[in-house]
Motif scaffolding. Structure first.
Motif, short mmCIF file in Angstrom:
data_model
loop_
_atom_site.label_atom_id
_atom_site.label_comp_id
_atom_site.label_asym_id
_atom_site.label_seq_id
_atom_site.Cartn_x
_atom_site.Cartn_y
_atom_site.Cartn_z
N ARG A 111 15.87 -22.14 -6.86
CA ARG A 111 16.16 -20.71 -6.73
C ARG A 111 16.05 -20.25 -5.27
O ARG A 111 16.82 -19.40 -4.82
N ALA A 112 15.08 -20.81 -4.56
CA ALA A 112 14.93 -20.46 -3.15
C ALA A 112 16.19 -20.84 -2.38
O ALA A 112 16.67 -20.11 -1.52
N GLN A 116 10.15 -28.39 -0.18
CA GLN A 116 9.28 -27.53 -1.00
C GLN A 116 9.06 -28.16 -2.38
O GLN A 116 7.94 -28.22 -2.88
N ASN A 122 7.37 -24.93 -12.06
CA ASN A 122 6.68 -24.41 -10.88
C ASN A 122 6.94 -25.19 -9.60
O ASN A 122 6.39 -24.87 -8.56
N GLN A 177 16.93 -18.41 0.59
CA GLN A 177 15.63 -18.33 1.25
C GLN A 177 15.31 -19.63 1.98
O GLN A 177 14.45 -19.65 2.86
N ASN A 207 8.94 -11.53 -13.51
CA ASN A 207 9.33 -12.00 -14.84
C ASN A 207 8.30 -12.93 -15.46
O ASN A 207 8.63 -13.85 -16.17
N GLN A 254 15.62 -4.10 -9.89
CA GLN A 254 16.50 -5.23 -10.13
C GLN A 254 17.60 -5.33 -9.08
O GLN A 254 18.00 -4.33 -8.50
N ARG A 255 18.09 -6.58 -8.92
CA ARG A 255 19.11 -6.77 -7.90
C ARG A 255 20.46 -6.23 -8.38
O ARG A 255 21.15 -5.53 -7.65
N PRO A 295 11.66 -23.19 -8.84
CA PRO A 295 11.49 -22.27 -7.70
C PRO A 295 12.21 -22.77 -6.46
O PRO A 295 12.81 -21.97 -5.73
N ALA A 296 12.17 -24.08 -6.22
CA ALA A 296 12.83 -24.62 -5.04
C ALA A 296 14.35 -24.43 -5.14
O ALA A 296 15.01 -24.04 -4.17
N PRO A 318 15.48 -10.29 -16.25
CA PRO A 318 16.27 -9.16 -16.74
C PRO A 318 17.74 -9.26 -16.30
O PRO A 318 18.63 -8.87 -17.05
N GLU A 319 17.98 -9.80 -15.10
CA GLU A 319 19.36 -9.98 -14.65
C GLU A 319 20.10 -10.91 -15.61
O GLU A 319 21.27 -10.73 -15.88
N ASN A 338 19.12 -18.46 -3.54
CA ASN A 338 19.05 -17.11 -2.98
C ASN A 338 19.10 -17.09 -1.46
O ASN A 338 18.89 -16.04 -0.86
N ILE A 345 3.69 -18.16 -10.35
CA ILE A 345 3.65 -18.47 -8.92
C ILE A 345 4.17 -17.32 -8.07
O ILE A 345 4.13 -17.39 -6.85
N ASN A 368 9.89 -17.28 -5.67
CA ASN A 368 10.30 -18.67 -5.48
C ASN A 368 9.44 -19.40 -4.46
O ASN A 368 9.26 -20.60 -4.53
N GLN A 369 8.96 -18.67 -3.49
CA GLN A 369 8.12 -19.32 -2.48
C GLN A 369 6.76 -18.64 -2.42
O GLN A 369 6.16 -18.52 -1.38
N ARG A 370 6.31 -18.17 -3.56
CA ARG A 370 5.01 -17.50 -3.70
C ARG A 370 4.90 -16.30 -2.77
O ARG A 370 3.86 -16.06 -2.18
N GLU A 371 5.98 -15.53 -2.67
CA GLU A 371 5.98 -14.38 -1.76
C GLU A 371 4.99 -13.32 -2.20
O GLU A 371 4.46 -12.58 -1.37
N ASP A 386 17.49 -7.87 -2.42
CA ASP A 386 16.93 -8.81 -3.38
C ASP A 386 15.41 -8.59 -3.37
O ASP A 386 14.69 -9.23 -2.62
N GLY A 419 12.95 -11.29 -3.41
CA GLY A 419 13.33 -12.43 -2.57
C GLY A 419 12.59 -12.51 -1.25
O GLY A 419 12.53 -13.57 -0.64
N GLN A 420 12.06 -11.40 -0.77
CA GLN A 420 11.34 -11.46 0.50
C GLN A 420 9.95 -10.86 0.34
O GLN A 420 9.68 -10.14 -0.59
#
Lengths: 324, 429
Positions: free
Chosen positions: B403-404, B418, B396, B409, A265, A157-158, B400-401, B257-258, B407, A269, A272-275, A176, A179-180
């Motif tokens: 959040r990207a 996106q 979906n 990203q 979680n 977790q972050r 996500p966009a 969880p956060e 964060n 997908i 966030n960007q399907r990493e 994160d 995140g990557q």
């Protein structure tokens, strides 16, 4: 087979052989021959029938679905190979493929090396409490994959995660993890490694135990070091077992699903960007989550099957060649 | 002669093997439909989140002698795939199934999977919020669901943290802080300053939900169900409002969880609370934080986040009794009870006027008069047309966009790109 010995027709004694007896004897012989020839098939039939019902039928059905525009809870219509052509130009499918291979490489290669190392250690005759260590090393595999994923999810977790807390001591900023690409792949493969290293160790250990001891004795007399024994005896003799382990890991790695799903979680997908969305997750997204693209999901499923076949073959050839 | 015997024997053997195996698989056959009028021994109810049915179901068992099994799933995300599997295979669905708004919309184009409730229950069409009742109907006219609750919006906030940061704590004053979203942002900035840089809200996706469901026009779909996600002014408005709040966000995405840990740790001081969220906030915060939370009104008037219906799958063996149970669970009295238990807000007009509802105060939330607060905001809810794959586009593509972006990203333009790209694929049906 042993049946034929016990139920062999009684030897014709007192009564003169009549037509009836001889025909009975002929029938007995026939039964005998049928038994020898066909009952083995009957014995293995249950497996094939069950495989047919639960293995082959779903595969054929999936193939059939993949040729349709299929709504999970509604109508479907035949569209030929459209789903497959669409797959070829689907950016997210290729993204999932890259992720799957990335996580697969990060988990399989270190895992097998570590397993080989551990198996070699456990194979030492000098080791005390061998059974304890052998059982202990298998423990992670008994833990449910969901529990593993949840615990590791917490660790990574972050805000309150253990790893970020540990990193803070060496002055590294919190990562994160989801995140990557690199960090999420790393986190997911660490779960896979933790869970499956012991399992592979035991299989490799079993393979090592099958290697005749006198080979090592002879080598030791000739003055070969343990290291050299490992390279010259253990590895070459372990080849069939190693191929088996590699193929198993390939199949498992290509189907990776629960760990990345729970790591994100439960979002299908995968980031966030399907990493870290794997092929299996993409299949689930298309086939189950999106009700109306079930046919496309089936096409993804078949694509995964073909990829597993190709990768397994490739690995098989690679391992066979390098360990000759 | 010999050949024929051999063949027959082989055939007999094969046949025996096949019957043995088919015996294994045949047990799933659906030949045990009950005789008409037979009283069911058991009815199954499927719910997600917290719908507050525990006590009601016990009462129903006592009254009717029919056993009820209540199957609860915590998250909608786990609930939906199960339900889809039941529908796709024609097996396993509960007799009474709770349908959240997004799911309901998704199932409407294939309404045949659901019983038409209109002939099975008395005519209740005048007893519920009219728009809510209408949304329970499929395009082919069948009544799929009886309304259970609406997700009328409010803001849950931490009094103790507000006080420490120098913000007012009394709920009317707090509501007055944010007449509109700009005011909300300003309050957030003030909190951040006063608390030494702490985050104010849980995430910007929560903000976007709050703005979206205030329903200023069509969202991802127009009235003819064409996808308009990239051009819809309502979506753009939600996007701009949400992205502007990134500086006061704890970046804890809902359900992560956060996020659930953040309630206990106080990593954020406010979150958006449809009334069904109250139970989740109190569960996540734990008994130690009792009395520290309070409820204020949402910026920019009412809104409706979520809300559910009870439906009866066509595969239910006891559609009649199941419909009766659904009718019982959604009647005025039950809705008030469920609200008191776990917070889902009534849709029944009589329940909304019930003094037991209006006078209800929530002990956990500093005795906030939640009945009054939410009851008032129900009147402000504008019906929104959501369209078949609203949920998929929201979860979906949009979130996500966001959040990207949140964060770091993707920058704002990249994230919007996106979103619009994903909205097209997720929204196609």
């Amino acid at each position: 087979m042993s049946l034929s010995a016990t139920t062999a027709p009684p030897s014709p004694a007192a009564p003169p052989p009549s037509r009836d007896v001889s025909s009975r004897r002929r029938r007995g012989r026939l039964l005998n021959r049928l038994d020898v020839k066909y009952s083995p098939y009957l014995y293995i039939a249950p497996f094939f029938l069950i495989f047919g019902t639960f293995g082959l039928y779903p595969m054929v059905r999936t193939a059939w679905m993949s040729l349709h525009d299929w709504d999970m809870i509604g109508d479907h219509s035949f569209i030929g190979f459209d789903n497959y052509t669409r797959l070829m130009s689907d950016e997210y499918f290729w993204n999932a493929l890259v992720n799957t291979f990335g996580i697969f490489a990060l988990s399989t290669i270190p895992q097998l090396l570590l397993a080989l190392f551990l198996a070699n250690l456990l194979n030492r005759t000098l080791l005390r409490a061998k059974t304890f260590f052998r059982m202990a090393i298998f423990m992670p595999n008994v833990v449910s994959v969901a529990a593993v994923a949840i615990v590791f999810g917490m660790l990574f977790q972050r805000e309150f995660g253990l790893f970020n807390w540990l990193l803070s001591f060496v002055g590294v900023d919190p990562v994160d993890w989801d995140g990557q690409r690199w960090s999420s792949w790393f986190a997911i493969s660490s779960m896979v490694n933790w869970r499956w290293t012991g399992y592979n160790t035991l299989i490799l250990l079993a393979g090592m135990q099958a290697i005749p001891k006198d080979l090592y004795e002879a080598a030791a007399i000739d003055g070969a070091s343990p290291w050299r024994q490992f390279w010259q005896i253990t590895l070459p003799m372990l080849k069939p077992t190693f191929i088996f382990v590699v193929i198993l890991s390939t199949i498992g790695g290509m189907q990776l699903f629960t760990e990345p799903l729970l790591f994100g979680n439960g979002n299908i997908i995968g980031g966030n960007q399907r990493e870290f969305q794997t092929l299996a997750m993409y299949m689930y997204e298309m086939g189950i989550v999106n009700l109306n693209t079930a046919g496309y999901g089936a096409a993804v499923a078949w694509a995964i099957f073909m990829i597993i076949v190709v990768v397994s073959l490739f690995n098989f050839l690679l391992v066979r060649r390098s360990a000759k | 002669m010999r050949l024929t015997t051999r063949r027959t024997r082989l055939a007999v053997a094969a046949l025996a093997a096949i019957t043995a195996v088919s015996g294994l698989t045949a047990c799933g056959k659906d030949d045990d439909k009950p005789a008409a009028g037979e009283k069911p021994a058991k009815l199954v109810v499927d719910t997600f989140g917290e719908m507050g049915y525990d006590e009601l179901v016990k009462q129903y068992e006592k009254d009717t002698g029919i056993k009820v099994e209540l199957r609860k799933t915590a998250q909608l995300g786990d609930y939906r795939p199960k339900l889809v599997r039941y529908l796709a295979t024609g097996k396993g669905a509960a007799d009474v199934t709770a349908l959240e708004e997004g799911i309901l919309n998704e199932f409407k184009p294939n309404a045949r999977n659901w019983e038409d409730l209109a002939p099975l229950v008395a005519d209740h069409s005048k007893e519920y919020l009219p728009w809510k009742w209408e949304l329970g109907k499929a395009p082919d006219g069948r009544l799929i669901g009886l309304p259970t609750d609406v997700g009328s919006l409010a803001v849950c906030y931490r009094k103790d943290l507000f006080e420490a940061a120098g913000l007012p704590t009394e709920r009317d004053q707090v509501s007055a802080l944010w007449q509109d979203w700009k005011g909300f942002h300003d309050a957030g900035l003030k909190y951040k300053q006063g608390s030494g840089g702490k985050a104010f809200i849980d995430s910007i996706t929560a903000v976007s939900n709050g703005v979206l469901f205030q329903g200023n026009g069509d969202l991802f779909y127009d009235k003819e169900d064409n996808i308009i996600a990239d051009t819809s002014p309502a979506v753009k408005n939600a996007w701009d409002t949400a992205t502007s709040m990134v500086d006061i966000s704890a970046k804890a995405s809902t359900w992560s969880p956060e996020w659930s840990g953040g309630f206990k740790q106080g990593t954020f001081a406010a979150t958006f609370c449809p009334s069904w969220m109250l139970g989740i906030v109190s569960d996540n915060s734990g008994p130690a934080n009792k009395g520290k939370w309070d409820v204020a009104s949402v910026p920019g008037g009412g809104g409706n986040w979520g809300g559910s219906w009870l439906a009866v799958p066509a595969q239910s063996k006891y559609p009649k009794e199941a419909a009766k149970l659904a009718e019982y669970l959604t009647n005025a009295k039950s809705q008030v009870e469920a609200f008191k238990a776990k917070g889902p807000l009534p849709t029944n007009l009589e329940a909304l006027k019930d003094p037991a509802f209006l006078g209800y105060t929530n002990e956990y939330f500093s005795n906030a008069p939640t009945g009054k607060i939410f009851g008032e905001s129900v009147a402000k809810i504008q019906p929104i047309h959501l369209g078949p794959k609203h949920q998929a586009v929201k979860e979906n593509a949009l979130e996500p966009a966001l959040r990207a972006f949140e964060n770091g990203q993707a920058d704002k333009a990249k994230a919007w790109e996106q979103f619009t790209k994903d909205a097209k694929t997720q929204g196609a049906f």
